[in-house]
Design an enzyme around this catalytic site. Structure first.
Site, PDB file in Angstrom:
ATOM      1  N   HIS A   9       0.821  -1.213   0.000  1.00 13.76           N
ATOM      2  CA  HIS A   9       0.000   0.000   0.000  1.00 13.76           C
ATOM      3  C   HIS A   9       0.859   1.268   0.000  1.00 13.76           C
ATOM      4  O   HIS A   9       2.041   1.240   0.343  1.00 13.76           O
ATOM      5  CB  HIS A   9      -0.929   0.019   1.215  1.00 13.76           C
ATOM      6  CG  HIS A   9      -0.184  -0.006   2.509  1.00 13.76           C
ATOM      7  ND1 HIS A   9       0.379   1.126   3.068  1.00 13.76           N
ATOM      8  CD2 HIS A   9       0.116  -1.023   3.345  1.00 13.76           C
ATOM      9  CE1 HIS A   9       0.980   0.806   4.198  1.00 13.76           C
ATOM     10  NE2 HIS A   9       0.842  -0.496   4.386  1.00 13.76           N
ATOM     11  N   HIS A 148       0.249  -5.658   2.347  1.00 14.53           N
ATOM     12  CA  HIS A 148       1.115  -5.013   3.330  1.00 14.53           C
ATOM     13  C   HIS A 148       2.502  -5.661   3.315  1.00 14.53           C
ATOM     14  O   HIS A 148       2.703  -6.711   2.710  1.00 14.53           O
ATOM     15  CB  HIS A 148       0.486  -5.147   4.722  1.00 14.53           C
ATOM     16  CG  HIS A 148      -0.948  -4.729   4.745  1.00 14.53           C
ATOM     17  ND1 HIS A 148      -1.334  -3.425   4.958  1.00 14.53           N
ATOM     18  CD2 HIS A 148      -2.093  -5.431   4.520  1.00 14.53           C
ATOM     19  CE1 HIS A 148      -2.656  -3.350   4.888  1.00 14.53           C
ATOM     20  NE2 HIS A 148      -3.139  -4.543   4.625  1.00 14.53           N
TER      21      HIS A 148
END
Length: 193
Positions: A9, A148
């Site tokens: 992200h 992530h």
């Protein structure tokens, strides 16, 4: 063979402040939104069958930007969440070192840190299982998965055949919007970038 592009992200204020995010849900900041737009532009001409995302806002916002460039909407997969860092969530490294000095020392040595939440190994098992399922759904296609740092490192460890702790020790830092490409054949992971 399925190609999976795993993307981290974009930046949040908590990334900038060196806070452990885990399952907390801060949004992208201005830099993170620009990073997401840059990632979308980089992938705009790649053939992409689907875009998947962690349900956490920072990953989902990034995925929405990438997916829009392909006329797609991201599909949320809960198993793509970051590792649950338990009582460390929301704390800076300095705060963790003060409150949990022994745990923090172990973590710096690439061992287990927090004593609640989930282990890197538990997170890795759920993430790898989810990625295998996505590969099964998309034979001979390329998909983007926005997630992530922990889940990406779990996939890197699986591809290299090493424990997650070894991947943490030997791997480089994964910056915001870092992308790692994998080929998945019969559930086995191989780096393609």
């Amino acid at each position: 063979m399925t190609q999976i592009l795993l993307a981290r992200h974009g930046e949040t204020d908590w990334n900038r402040e060196n806070r452990f995010q885990g399952h907390t849900d801060p949004p992208l900041n201005e830099v993170g939104r620009a990073q997401a737009a840059e990632l979308a532009a980089t992938l705009a001409h790649e053939p992409i069958a689907a875009v998947y995302a962690s349900p956490l806002r920072r990953a989902l916002e990034t995925a929405e930007t990438v997916a829009a460039a392909h006329g797609l909407a991201p599909i949320v997969v809960d198993a793509l969440r970051e590792v649950d860092v338990g009582s460390w969530q929301g704390l800076t490294r300095a705060e963790v070192e003060t409150r949990f000095p022994e745990q923090f020392r172990r973590w710096l040595e690439h061992g287990p840190g927090w004593e609640d939440g989930e282990t890197h190994e538990q997170m890795g098992e759920r993430v790898v299982a989810a990625l295998r399922e996505l590969a099964r759904r998309h034979p001979h296609e390329r998909v983007v998965v926005v997630t992530h740092g922990g889940p990406i490192r779990a996939a890197l460890a699986r591809a290299e055949g090493i424990p997650h702790s070894e991947a943490r020790r030997t791997g480089r830092a994964l910056g915001n919007c870092f992308v790692a490409g994998f080929a998945v054949v019969d559930g086995d992971f191989r780096r393609i970038d």
